[in-house]
Enzyme design. Structure first.
Site, PDB file in Angstrom:
ATOM      1  N   ASP A 283      -6.191  18.784   5.004  1.00 49.30           N
ATOM      2  CA  ASP A 283      -5.202  17.729   4.794  1.00 49.30           C
ATOM      3  C   ASP A 283      -4.046  18.284   3.998  1.00 49.30           C
ATOM      4  O   ASP A 283      -4.251  19.022   3.032  1.00 49.30           O
ATOM      5  CB  ASP A 283      -5.845  16.573   4.022  1.00 49.30           C
ATOM      6  CG  ASP A 283      -6.649  15.691   4.958  1.00 49.30           C
ATOM      7  OD1 ASP A 283      -6.223  15.558   6.123  1.00 49.30           O
ATOM      8  OD2 ASP A 283      -7.684  15.164   4.530  1.00 49.30           O
TER       9      ASP A 283
ATOM     10  N   THR B 264      16.520  -3.787   0.147  1.00 51.04           N
ATOM     11  CA  THR B 264      17.750  -3.002  -0.095  1.00 51.04           C
ATOM     12  C   THR B 264      17.489  -1.518   0.082  1.00 51.04           C
ATOM     13  O   THR B 264      18.376  -0.766   0.439  1.00 51.04           O
ATOM     14  CB  THR B 264      18.268  -3.232  -1.520  1.00 51.04           C
ATOM     15  OG1 THR B 264      17.260  -2.770  -2.445  1.00 51.04           O
ATOM     16  CG2 THR B 264      18.569  -4.692  -1.755  1.00 51.04           C
ATOM     17  N   ARG B 265      16.278  -1.065  -0.190  1.00 48.95           N
ATOM     18  CA  ARG B 265      15.881   0.345  -0.187  1.00 48.95           C
ATOM     19  C   ARG B 265      16.794   1.176  -1.073  1.00 48.95           C
ATOM     20  O   ARG B 265      17.186   2.295  -0.748  1.00 48.95           O
ATOM     21  CB  ARG B 265      15.832   0.890   1.245  1.00 48.95           C
ATOM     22  CG  ARG B 265      14.694   0.236   2.031  1.00 48.95           C
ATOM     23  CD  ARG B 265      14.493   0.849   3.365  1.00 48.95           C
ATOM     24  NE  ARG B 265      15.639   0.602   4.204  1.00 48.95           N
ATOM     25  CZ  ARG B 265      16.116   1.473   5.087  1.00 48.95           C
ATOM     26  NH1 ARG B 265      15.549   2.636   5.226  1.00 48.95           N
ATOM     27  NH2 ARG B 265      17.167   1.178   5.811  1.00 48.95           N
TER      28      ARG B 265
ATOM     29  N   PHE C 147      13.940  -0.822  -7.225  1.00 51.22           N
ATOM     30  CA  PHE C 147      13.846  -0.584  -5.787  1.00 51.22           C
ATOM     31  C   PHE C 147      13.243  -1.807  -5.104  1.00 51.22           C
ATOM     32  O   PHE C 147      12.310  -2.406  -5.620  1.00 51.22           O
ATOM     33  CB  PHE C 147      12.940   0.642  -5.558  1.00 51.22           C
ATOM     34  CG  PHE C 147      12.729   0.934  -4.119  1.00 51.22           C
ATOM     35  CD1 PHE C 147      13.646   1.718  -3.419  1.00 51.22           C
ATOM     36  CD2 PHE C 147      11.618   0.445  -3.443  1.00 51.22           C
ATOM     37  CE1 PHE C 147      13.449   1.996  -2.088  1.00 51.22           C
ATOM     38  CE2 PHE C 147      11.424   0.715  -2.098  1.00 51.22           C
ATOM     39  CZ  PHE C 147      12.346   1.495  -1.424  1.00 51.22           C
TER      40      PHE C 147
ATOM     41  N   ASP D 216      13.520   4.731 -13.308  1.00 51.45           N
ATOM     42  CA  ASP D 216      12.639   4.883 -12.133  1.00 51.45           C
ATOM     43  C   ASP D 216      11.338   5.563 -12.550  1.00 51.45           C
ATOM     44  O   ASP D 216      11.317   6.739 -12.895  1.00 51.45           O
ATOM     45  CB  ASP D 216      13.379   5.712 -11.071  1.00 51.45           C
ATOM     46  CG  ASP D 216      12.620   5.744  -9.761  1.00 51.45           C
ATOM     47  OD1 ASP D 216      11.450   5.315  -9.751  1.00 51.45           O
ATOM     48  OD2 ASP D 216      13.206   6.204  -8.765  1.00 51.45           O
TER      49      ASP D 216
ATOM     50  N   ASP E 200     -12.172   8.744   9.757  1.00 53.41           N
ATOM     51  CA  ASP E 200     -12.414  10.188   9.844  1.00 53.41           C
ATOM     52  C   ASP E 200     -13.802  10.493  10.404  1.00 53.41           C
ATOM     53  O   ASP E 200     -14.089  11.624  10.778  1.00 53.41           O
ATOM     54  CB  ASP E 200     -12.337  10.839   8.456  1.00 53.41           C
ATOM     55  CG  ASP E 200     -10.896  11.074   8.023  1.00 53.41           C
ATOM     56  OD1 ASP E 200     -10.036  11.162   8.922  1.00 53.41           O
ATOM     57  OD2 ASP E 200     -10.656  11.159   6.820  1.00 53.41           O
TER      58      ASP E 200
END
Lengths: 675, 569
Positions: free
Chosen positions: A298, A372-373, A368, A335, A515
C-alpha cells in the site's frame, strides 16, 4: 537466548522424547535410536560373556548421546515457544461476560462465564471489562487496550461498522462501551489459536520440511545398504567387521546433524516471526514468504508518510517568492490539518519567516468548507485564501470583478499535476499569488530497500487510490517496479491472479473486509491486527503491530528459515567425506594393512578413529543448536551471491571442519586413554 | 602420457561437440514436431506408420499412459527376442547352423538388449545366427535407444511445459527417434565404417591358409551395420566376442576414432536439444560442462594410471614410456584405449576396445566408478540426460534451499513428490549393485565364476553388477558369466536398473509438467553458471563416492596398494 529454566526442562524432555513412537516421525534419529539399542544389547552380551566390552560400551554411550542431543535441540526450541504461550495464557483467565438478550435494552444482561458463550451471542463490554471472546462490534465506539495480543500498550479505537469493527478476546476496553457479537466459540478464538501456534501443539510438517525428510530418509536407506552389504564384501576380503563398528559407520554416515536439528529449525523460524509480532497461521505460510517474488505494498504508510506535505511555493510573475510565502503563512496560520501545518513548516524553514506568536490583530480566519473548498484569513482588507485551483480562480474573479490573467499560474498548476503532486492555489483579494506544491513524501530510505529487494529478485508493486499520473510519479520516485492506480479491491485481486498465472508468488497486506478476497488469493496474505475479522480470516499471517512495512521483513524471515535448513543439510552431507577417511581405513587395516595410506588424518588407532568419528558426530549437533535456533545470518543479496557465500561456508566448511574436529578428538581420546 | 595422446583426445572431443550442436538443434525440431531438413522425405513415411498402427499423433498421454505404453512395448520386444533366440535353430539365415540359445542365456540376452545394456554372456560369432544378430539384436539396438530418447523427451517436456496434463505420445516419440535420428545416422556412419574397412556381408566365414599351411576359418558377417548402431545407440553389444578390439569391428585407429565419436554424439546432442527445448541453451551447456569435466577427469586418471604402468613391468625391464599395454591393442595405443574405456563407461555403451581387467587397478577403477555414478557422463542415449536431470534435481534441492527459496529447477518447484521419486530412482543403483555383489561375494556358485582371487576377484563381481545395473554392458573380462546364477541375477539387475529407474523418473515428468513454470529472477537459484556446474559435479561425486567407496576400497583400491607393495592377483 537460552534461559536456564528452559534448558533444565529441555534436558528432561530430551529423555522423554526417547519414546520410539514419537521418534518415528524423524527417520534419521529413529534409525540412530534403533542401532543404539542394538549396540547396547551387544554391550550387555559382551559383559555377560566376559569379552572386552569397553569399546562397545563407549560406542553405545555416544550413540545414545547422539539421540539425546537431537531431542534436546527440539526440546529447547519448543521450550522457548512454551514460555511465550504461558504469557499469553494469562490473558485467557476466566472472563465474566455480560450477555445481552436484547440489543436495545443494555441494562438487562446476565453475567455468564466466557466459556459458555455461543457464536452469535451479544455481549456488553464496558470500560474496564475484558472482552470475553473474538467478535464483531455491532454497536458503540471505544478505546481498547490490545497489549495482551500485540504487546503494544497504546490503546486503539474500535467501532461498529467499517474496517475497525473486529475485537479480540482477552483485550480490555478502556473507555466507553461496546456491544459485541461473538464470532468464535471458546477454545477456537484467536488467542487460543495463538497459544497453540507458539506452543507448537498444532505444528505440522511444512511441505519443504516433508520433502527434506524424504531426502534424509532416502539417504539413510542408501547408507543402510552400503553398510549392510559391507558385511558380505568384507567377508570375501577376510575383513569381517564387528557389528558395533558397522553401526558406528552407519550412524556417522546418515545425516544425523540435519536430522537432529530439522524440527528445531522449523520451530525456531515460527518463533522468530512471533517475536517480530507477526503470527503465521501455518509453517507453510512462513515458507511461502521466503518464496515470494512480488510484493503488493500500500502506498500510504508504507511507501509514503501518508500525508501530503508542502514542498515548494511557485509565485506568479510580479510577485516575489517571499511575498507569496508570507501569504501562504498567513493563510495557513489557523489551519490545523497536516497539510496546513506542513505549509507553515516549509515557509519557516525555507524562507526564514516566523509565524507570529499570536494571531494578527483583527484577523478573521476562514475555515475550510466543502462548498467553498477554500480556507484563509481576512486581516483588514487583505483577503488571503488558499485552496483548490478552480476555487481560487473563482474567488479572484469574484473579488476583482473581471478577468484574471493566469497563464503563468496555470502553467505551474500543470507542472505540479504532471509530477504527481497536488497544486494548491494562493490568492490575495483579486491578485493571484502563486501555487503551493503539495507532495506525497516518499519515506527517505525506501528507495534503497526496494533496490535491495530487486537484487533479491523481488518485484515491488505500489497499490494506491491516486490517479495514474500521480501514481506514476510517486512510483518512479520510490523506485517500485509497478503500480496499480485507482486501485479497487477487484483490481488487486485481478493483479494477483495475473501475476500468479505468470508463475509469480505474491504477498500483500490488507486490513479491510474488501481486501479479504485478495488476501485469500495471495500466496502470503498479511492481515493487520487492526483490521476486520474477515481480513484476518482470509490472510495466512496476522501482523499484531498493524504495520504494513513489515511485509518486507516477513519475507526475510521466511528466507532465513529455508537458508538455515539448506545450509545445515549441505554441511551434514559434506561431513561424510571426512568420516569415511576416518572409518574406512580403520575397518580394513587389519586385513589389508596397506590401506593405511587412506588414514590421511593420521589417527592413532582404529578404535580411536571410529570412536572419534562417532563423538564428533554427536557433538556437532550440540555445537550447531545455537545456529539452528538463531538462523544463519541473512542479508538481502542476489541468489547467486547467497549461494556462493553459503556454499563456501557450509559446503567447503562442512568438508574441512570434521577433518580437524575428528583429529582433535582423536588426540583427546588417545590422551585420556579411552581407546 | 604424451602430448600426442592428449591431442588425439582433444581433437575427438572437439569433433563431437562440433557435430552435436547442429544435431541437437535438429533433434529439438524433430521432437517438437517442427519442420526440419528430413521432413520432406520422412514425413509421409512417419504418417504411414501412424496410419498403419492406428496412432493419432496429436493425442498426447499422461505420464501413466506413457509409462504403460513404454512398458508394454518393451515387454513385447522382450518376448519376441526371447522367442527368436530360443528358436534360432529353425529360423532362416543361420549359415553356421547354430542351435537355439539356452533358456537362462536367452533370458539374459533378451533382457540385455531390451534394456540397452548389451551385456553379452556369449560369444557372438560362436552363438548367434545372422538372423538373431540382425532381426533380433540389431533391431533392439534401435528400439532400446529410441526408448531412451523418448523417455528423455518426456522428462524434458515436464520441465518445458506449464500446467500440462500430458508429457507427449510414446509412439510418436519412438517413431521419430528411430526414423529421423537413429536410422539416418546409422546408415551414413555404417557406410563410413565400410569404407574404412569394416566388413558387411551375409557370408558366414572365409577360409584362409596360414603361412604354416594350416587352414583357418575367419568369421565375418553383417558387421558394419551392427557396429554403427551399437555405438550410436550406446548399446555396445559387439558382433564379435572381443567387441571393438576385434580387427573386423574396429580395424584401424581411424575407425576407433569414428566409433568413439559415434558413442558420444547423440548423447551430447540430446543435452543440447534439451537446452533448446526448455528455451535456455545455457542450461544444456551447463550439463554438458558437468559431463565433460567428470568424463575428462576419468580419461585423465585412466590414461595416467595406464601410462604409469606397474612396478612389475618396470622390474621386468620394459620401456617406461610404454606404460601398461597388457590387454590393449597396439593399433590404438594408450591414449585412445583410455579414452575408449572412459567414454564407453561414462556412457552406458559398453563396447570395449581393450580389456578393462588388464588395466592397472586404478585404471580399472575409473570405468567401474563411472558406471556407478549412474551412467550420466554423458550417459546412454536419452538415459544419460534423464539421469543427470535427476541428479540435478537432487543437487538443486539440497543447495537450492541455501538461497532462501523453495528450490526450483528450470522454473519448476522441487517438492516432496519430486524428491521422493528422485530418491527412489537413485536408490536403485546402490541397492542392486551392492546387494547382488555382497551376496555373490560369499556364494560358492558365484565365486566359481571368478578367474582371480583377492581384490581383483571382487572387482570382477562388482564390475559385472555395476555394468548390468547401469545398463552399460561392458565386461571387466575374466568373469565366466554364462552360468545360471549370473545369467539370472545379472538379468534382474539389468531389468531393475532400467525400468525401476524409469518409472519414478516418468512420475517426476508428469508431476513437473502439471506445475506452473515460474519466471526466473535474480532471486532464483542460477543453474547455468560455473557455480552450479561445480555444485553438480560435487554432488555427483560425493553421492556416488559415499555409496561405493567402501566397496571400491576393498576392490581396486586394495588391489592398487597391494600391487605397489608387490602383491598381485
Amino acid at each position: 537466548m537460552f534461559d536456564a529454566s528452559i534448558l533444565r526442562q529441555a534436558v528432561v524432555d530430551a529423555f522423554k522424547k526417547l519414546n520410539p513412537a514419537a521418534l518415528a516421525r524423524n527417520p534419521v534419529i529413529f534409525v540412530t535410536e534403533v542401532v543404539a539399542l542394538l549396540v547396547t544389547v551387544l554391550f550387555v552380551r559382551d559383559l555377560w560373556t566376559g569379552a572386552s566390552a569397553f569399546f562397545t560400551g563407549q560406542i553405545a554411550v555416544w550413540l545414545w548421546f547422539t539421540v539425546l542431543f537431537a531431542n534436546f535441540a527440539e526440546a529447547v526450541a519448543e521450550g522457548r515457544g512454551r514460555a511465550q504461550a504461558n504469557t499469553l495464557r494469562q490473558a485467557r483467565t476466566d472472563t465474566i461476560a455480560k450477555k445481552l438478550y436484547d440489543q436495545d435494552r443494555k441494562e438487562l444482561f446476565q453475567k455468564v462465564s466466557a466459556v459458555e458463550l455461543q457464536v452469535g451471542d451479544l455481549v456488553l463490554v464496558e470500560a474496564g471489562d475484558l472482552i470475553p471472546g473474538d467478535g464483531r462490534i455491532v454497536e458503540g465506539i471505544a478505546s481498547v487496550n490490545e497489549a495482551a495480543i500485540t504487546g503494544e500498550s497504546a490503546p486503539v479505537i474500535r467501532e461498529s461498522g467499517g474496517d475497525r469493527s473486529a475485537v479480540t478476546g482477552g483485550t480490555t476496553v478502556i473507555s466507553d462501551w461496546l456491544v459485541v457479537e461473538i464470532t468464535a466459540a471458546a477454545g477456537s478464538s484467536f488467542l487460543d489459536r495463538m497459544i497453540s501456534l507458539v506452543e507448537g501443539a498444532e505444528r505440522q510438517k511444512t511441505p519443504n520440511e516433508i520433502a527434506l525428510n524424504v531426502l534424509l530418509a532416502g539417504m539413510t536407506i542408501i547408507f543402510l545398504i552400503t553398510v549392510v552389504t559391507l558385511a558380505g564384501l568384507g567377508r570375501y576380503s577376510a575383513a569381517d567387521v564387528p557389528v558395533p563398528v558397522l553401526v558406528a559407520l552407519l550412524v556417522t554416515l546418515i545425516p544425523t546433524t540435519i536430522g537432529g536439528l530439522l524440527s528445531a529449525i522449523g520451530i525456531a523460524g515460527m518463533d522468530r516471526l512471533i517475536r517480530f509480532n507477526v503470527l503465521a497461521m501455518s509453517g507453510r505460510a512462513v515458507e511461502a514468504a521466503g518464496d515470494v517474488d512480488t510484493l503488493l505494498l500500500d502506498k500510504t504508510g508504507t511507501i509514503t508518510f501518508g500525508n501530503r506535505m508542502a514542498s515548494e511555493i511557485l509565485p506568479v510573475p510580479g510577485v516575489s517568492e517571499r511575498q507569496a510565502a508570507e501569504g501562504a503563512l498567513l493563510a495557513s496560520l489557523a489551519d490545523e490539518t497536516s497539510e496546513g501545518r506542513s505549509i507553515v513548516t516549509l515557509v519557516q524553514e525555507k524562507y526564514g519567516l516566523r509565524a507570529p506568536a499570536e494571531a494578527p490583530v483583527g484577523a478573521r480566519f476562514i475555515e475550510f468548507s466543502a462548498t467553498t473548498r477554500l480556507s484563509g484569513v481576512d486581516i483588514g482588507d487583505r483577503r488571503l485564501r488558499k485552496g483548490a485551483v478552480d476555487a481560487v480562480l473563482r474567488f479572484a474573479r469574484d473579488v476583482s470583478g473581471g478577468t484574471v490573467a493566469h497563464s503563468a499560474f496555470a502553467a505551474n498548476v500543470d507542472r505540479i499535476a504532471r509530477s504527481g503532486g497536488t497544486p494548491l492555489g494562493l490568492v490575495e483579494s483579486g491578485q493571484l499569488l502563486g501555487v503551493i506544491h503539495l507532495k506525497d513524501v516518499v519515506k527517505p530510505d525506501i528507495k534503497e530497500r526496494f533496490a535491495e529487494l530487486r537484487r533479491m529478485g523481488i518485484r515491488t508493486v505500489m497499490v494506491t487510490g491516486d490517479n495514474p499520473v500521480t501514481a506514476a510519479a510517486i512510483a518512479s520516485e520510490a523506485g517500485v517496479d509497478d503500480f496499480i492506480a485507482e486501485a479497487t479491491p477487484q483490481d488487486k485481486l485481478d493483479y494477483i491472479r495475473g501475476a500468479q498465472t505468470e508463475g509469480r508468488l505474491v504477498a500483500m497486506c490488507g486490513d479491510g473486509t474488501n481486501d479479504a478476497p485478495a488476501l485469500a488469493q495471495a500466496d502470503v496474505g498479511v492481515a493487520m491486527q487492526s483490521g476486520t475479522q474477515a481480513a484476518r480470516e482470509a490472510g495466512n499471517m496476522v501482523d499484531l503491530d498493524s504495520n504494513p512495512t513489515k511485509l518486507i521483513e516477513v519475507v526475510g524471515i521466511g528466507k532465513q528459515l529455508l537458508m538455515t535448513r539448506g545450509s545445515l543439510t549441505t554441511f551434514s552431507i559434506a561431513n561424510d567425506v571426512a568420516k569415511y577417511f576416518a572409518i574406512i581405513p580403520a575397518l580394513f587395516i587389519a586385513a589389508i594393512p596397506q590401506l593405511g595410506i587412506l588414514n590421511v588424518m593420521g589417527l592413532s588407532t582404529p578404535q580411536s578413529a571410529i570412536l572419534s568419528a562417532v563423538i564428533f558426530n554427536a557433538l556437532i549437533i550440540v555445537a550447531l543448536i545455537p545456529l539452528a535456533l538463531r538462523g544463519i545470518p541473512y542479508r538481502p543479496r542476489s541468489a547467486a551471491m547467497l549461494l556462493r557465500r553459503n556454499l563456501f561456508i557450509y559446503g567447503l566448511g562442512g568438508l574441512i571442519v570434521p577433518f580437524i574436529g575428528i583429529k582433535v578428538i582423536d588426540l583427546a581420546v588417545t590422551a585420556i586413554g579411552w581407546a | 602420457m604424451t602430448i600426442n595422446g592428449w591431442l588425439q583426445i582433444a581433437v575427438l572431443f572437439t569433433a563431437v561437440v562440433l557435430a552435436a550442436v547442429p544435431l541437437g538443434a535438429f533433434m529439438a525440431k524433430v521432437y517438437a514436431g517442427k519442420r526440419n531438413v528430413l521432413t520432406p522425405f520422412l514425413a509421409p513415411v512417419e504418417k504411414g506408420f501412424y496410419a498403419l498402427a492406428g496412432v493419432d499423433p496429436a493425442r498426447e498421454q499422461s505420464w501413466r499412459s506413457y509409462a504403460l505404453a513404454m512398458l508394454m512395448f518393451n515387454a513385447a520386444g522382450f518376448a519376441l527376442l526371447y522367442a527368436i533366440l530360443r528358436l534360432q535353430g529353425v529360423l532362416p539365415l543361420n549359415p553356421q547352423g547354430f542351435s537355439g540359445v539356452a533358456p537362462d542365456l536367452a533370458f539374459n540376452t533378451a533382457v540385455s538388449f531390451v534394456t540397452n545394456t548389451n551385456w553379452q554372456a556369449y560369444g557372438g560369432e560362436t552363438t548367434m545366427s545372422h538372423f538373431s544378430q540382425m532381426a533380433g539384436l540389431t533391431v533392439h539396438n534401435f528400439l532400446s535407444a529410441a526408448t531412451g530418447l523418448a523417455l528423455a523427451m518426456a522428462l524434458v517436456r515436464g520441465f518445458a511445459r506449464s500446467k500440462a496434463p500430458t508429457v507427449g505420445n510414446f509412439w510418436v516419440d519412438m517413431t521419430r527417434s528411430t526414423l529421423y535420428i537413429l536410422l539416418p545416422l546409422a546408415l551414413v556412419t555404417a557406410v563410413v565404417l565400410v569404407a574404412l574397412g569394416v566388413p558387411q556381408t551375409l557370408v558366414a566365414s572365409v577360409g584362409a591358409t596360414t603361412l604354416e599351411g594350416a587352414k583357418q576359418t575367419i568369421a565375418i558377417g553383417p558387421v558394419a551395420s551392427q557396429v554403427a548402431i551399437k555405438q550410436l545407440g550406446t548399446n555396445g553389444g559387439g558382433f564379435f566376442n572381443v567387441n571393438a578390439a576385434h580387427p573386423f569391428e574396429n580395424p584401424t585407429a581411424l575407425t576407433n576414432f569414428v566409433e568413439i565419436w559415434q558413442m558420444l554424439v547423440i548423447s551430447v546432442a540430446t543435452v543440447f536439444a534439451f537446452g533448446r527445448l526448455v528455451g535456455d541453451n545455457r542450461q544444456g551447456r551447463a550439463l554438458i560442462a558437468v559431463m565433460g569435466i567428470l568424463l575428462l577427469a576419468g580419461v585423465a586418471i585412466t590414461y595416467a594410471a595406464e601410462a604409469a604402468g606397474t612396478p612389475m613391468l618396470h622390474d621386468a625391464g620394459l620401456n617406461l614410456a610404454d606404460g601398461n599395454m597388457e590387454g590393449k591393442e597396439v593399433r590404438f595405443g594408450l591414449a585412445l584405449s583410455a579414452l575408449f574405456a572412459a567414454v564407453t563407461t561414462g556412457l552406458s555403451c559398453g563396447a570395449v576396445n581393450a580389456m578393462h581387467a588388464s588395466f592397472t587397478p586404478i585404471g580399472g577403477l575409473v570405468p567401474m566408478f563411472l558406471i556407478q555414478l549412474g551412467e550420466i557422463l554423458p550417459g546412454g542415449v536419452g538415459s544419460g540426460l534423464y539421469g543427470i536431470l535427476i541428479m540435478a534435481i537432487i543437487a538443486v534441492f539440497v543447495a537450492g534451499l541455501m538461497v532462501g527459496r523453495t528450490p526450483e529447477y528450470l522454473g519448476k518447484k522441487i517438492e516432496a513428490k519430486e524428491v521422493k521419486m528422485a530418491m527412489l530412482a537413485v536408490l536403485i543403483l546402490p541397492t542392486v549393485i551392492l546387494g547382488f555383489s555382497a551376496v555373490a561375494a560369499v556364494l560358492p556358485q558365484a565365486l566359481a565364476g571368478l578367474s582371480s582371487a583377492g581384490p581383483h576377484g571382487l572387482s570382477e563381481i562388482l564390475y559385472a553388477y555395476s555394468s548390468a545395473t547401469g545398463n552399460n554392458g561392458s565386461a571387466f573380462a575374466g568373469l565366466s558369466a554364462n552360468s545360471v546364477w549370473y545369467n539370472t541375477t545379472l538379468g534382474f539387475a539389468m531389468l531393475l536398473g532400467r525400468f525401476a529407474y524409469i518409472v519414478p523418473m516418468l512420475a517426476i515428468a508428469g508431476s513437473l509438467a502439471a506445475k506452473t513454470r515460474l519466471e526466473s529472477s535474480t532471486g532464483t537459484f542460477p543453474t547455468h553458471g560455473p557455480l552450479f556446474i561445480g555444485l553438480l559435479v560435487g554432488v555427483i561425486l560425493i553421492l556416488g563416492g559415499l555409496q561405493f567407496f567402501p566397496a571400491l576400497a576393498l576392490g581396486p583400491i586394495a588391489e592398487q596398494v597391494l600391487m605397489l607393495a608387490g602383491k598381485t592377483f
